[in-house]
Design an enzyme around this catalytic site. Structure first.
Site, PDB file in Angstrom:
ATOM      1  N   THR A  70      41.721  40.001  34.484  1.00 22.41           N
ATOM      2  CA  THR A  70      40.757  40.850  33.786  1.00 22.41           C
ATOM      3  C   THR A  70      39.694  39.912  33.219  1.00 22.41           C
ATOM      4  O   THR A  70      39.859  38.699  33.220  1.00 22.41           O
ATOM      5  CB  THR A  70      41.405  41.642  32.637  1.00 22.41           C
ATOM      6  OG1 THR A  70      41.806  40.734  31.597  1.00 22.41           O
ATOM      7  CG2 THR A  70      42.625  42.430  33.113  1.00 22.41           C
ATOM      8  N   ALA A  94      44.144  37.401  30.577  1.00 23.85           N
ATOM      9  CA  ALA A  94      43.422  38.083  29.500  1.00 23.85           C
ATOM     10  C   ALA A  94      42.486  37.050  28.877  1.00 23.85           C
ATOM     11  O   ALA A  94      42.932  35.974  28.476  1.00 23.85           O
ATOM     12  CB  ALA A  94      44.408  38.624  28.464  1.00 23.85           C
ATOM     13  N   VAL A 141      46.259  33.060  29.476  1.00 25.27           N
ATOM     14  CA  VAL A 141      45.030  33.074  28.675  1.00 25.27           C
ATOM     15  C   VAL A 141      43.885  32.526  29.506  1.00 25.27           C
ATOM     16  O   VAL A 141      43.980  31.435  30.073  1.00 25.27           O
ATOM     17  CB  VAL A 141      45.211  32.241  27.393  1.00 25.27           C
ATOM     18  CG1 VAL A 141      43.894  32.137  26.634  1.00 25.27           C
ATOM     19  CG2 VAL A 141      46.293  32.858  26.520  1.00 25.27           C
ATOM     20  N   LYS A 142      42.808  33.323  29.560  1.00 23.70           N
ATOM     21  CA  LYS A 142      41.644  32.911  30.348  1.00 23.70           C
ATOM     22  C   LYS A 142      40.601  32.311  29.406  1.00 23.70           C
ATOM     23  O   LYS A 142      40.243  32.923  28.390  1.00 23.70           O
ATOM     24  CB  LYS A 142      41.074  34.155  31.034  1.00 23.70           C
ATOM     25  CG  LYS A 142      40.529  33.942  32.412  1.00 23.70           C
ATOM     26  CD  LYS A 142      40.214  35.309  33.009  1.00 23.70           C
ATOM     27  CE  LYS A 142      39.493  35.203  34.310  1.00 23.70           C
ATOM     28  NZ  LYS A 142      38.985  36.506  34.734  1.00 23.70           N
ATOM     29  N   LEU A 143      40.132  31.121  29.771  1.00 26.44           N
ATOM     30  CA  LEU A 143      39.132  30.434  28.954  1.00 26.44           C
ATOM     31  C   LEU A 143      37.997  29.977  29.860  1.00 26.44           C
ATOM     32  O   LEU A 143      38.231  29.596  31.011  1.00 26.44           O
ATOM     33  CB  LEU A 143      39.744  29.192  28.287  1.00 26.44           C
ATOM     34  CG  LEU A 143      40.874  29.417  27.277  1.00 26.44           C
ATOM     35  CD1 LEU A 143      41.466  28.086  26.842  1.00 26.44           C
ATOM     36  CD2 LEU A 143      40.358  30.201  26.058  1.00 26.44           C
TER      37      LEU A 143
END
Ligand code: E4P
Length: 217
Positions: A27, A56, A82-84
């Site tokens: 996402t 996310a 975790v998307k960074l």
């Protein structure tokens, strides 16, 4: 190659998951906005539908904010990744979260050297955006080949998650280039099944079968 769906629409994800072929979900803030859902609720529901990695994305731009948001997102479900973003702060936060055992997907990657930095920062996934490079007249697929070679040259374990995919041909080229995963809009995933010779072949077999007057059961 693992296939992920790039969507925050739960109905779309359920439909794709029913195929039994989906390994994960990505996402981003735009997809969450499009879904109209509360992010935490949407991510929790998606994680219950797809047992694989569900990315996310944090929206803070400073390291402390990324760490706080990343830790919060990782607590939603055990399969949250975790998307960074691939910024200096994003990679600093990636290093810390990875050291804490939180998987990080470093996103918005547009060069092989960026991908090398992400790998050195401990990223679990790197997301090179093919379509957005193609859109500006560059060759997105070349980036996948380059990252594959850099990672293989040095034995980096970061998974190449090809993103911003616009066509089934992109998927084929990613598979040939050795991408570990590709994340597809649901529309592109549905197109992967399709071939006109499959459709005409089924129609011809059914016509000939009908002429026999038989039934199998
Ligand atoms: C991947 O993680 C991104 O959400 C996505 O692939 C971006 O695709 P787009 O360039 O079509 O927005």
């Amino acid at each position: 190659m693992q296939l992920f769906i790039d969507s925050a629409d739960v109905a779309e994800l359920r439909a794709a998951a029913a195929s039994g072929l989906i390994d994960g979900v990505t996402t981003n803030p735009s997809l969450i906005a499009k879904s109209g859902r509360n992010m935490k609720e949407a991510i929790a529901e998606i994680c219950s539908i797809i047992p694989g990695p569900v990315s996310a994305e944090a929206v803070a731009t400073d390291v402390e904010g990324m760490l706080n948001e990343g830790r919060y997102l990782a607590r939603i479900a055990s399969n949250v990744v975790v998307k960074l973003p691939l910024t200096e702060n994003g990679l600093r936060a990636c290093r810390t979260l990875s050291d804490e055992g939180i998987k990080v997907n470093v996103t918005l990657c547009f060069s092989a050297v960026q991908a090398m930095l992400a790998a050195k920062a401990g990223a679990y996934f790197i997301s090179p955006f093919i379509g957005r490079l193609d859109d500006k007249g560059e060759d997105g697929m070349e980036l996948i080949h380059d990252i594959r070679q850099v990672y293989d040259n040095y034995g980096f374990g970061t998974n190449v998650l090809a993103a911003s995919i616009r066509t089934p041909e992109h998927v084929k080229q990613c598979a040939l280039a050795g991408a570990d995963c590709a994340t597809l809009p649901p529309k592109i995933f549905a197109q992967l099944y399709k071939h006109e010779l499959t459709d005409s072949g089924v129609a011809a077999f059914l016509k000939d079968w009908a002429s026999t007057g038989q039934s199998i059961l």
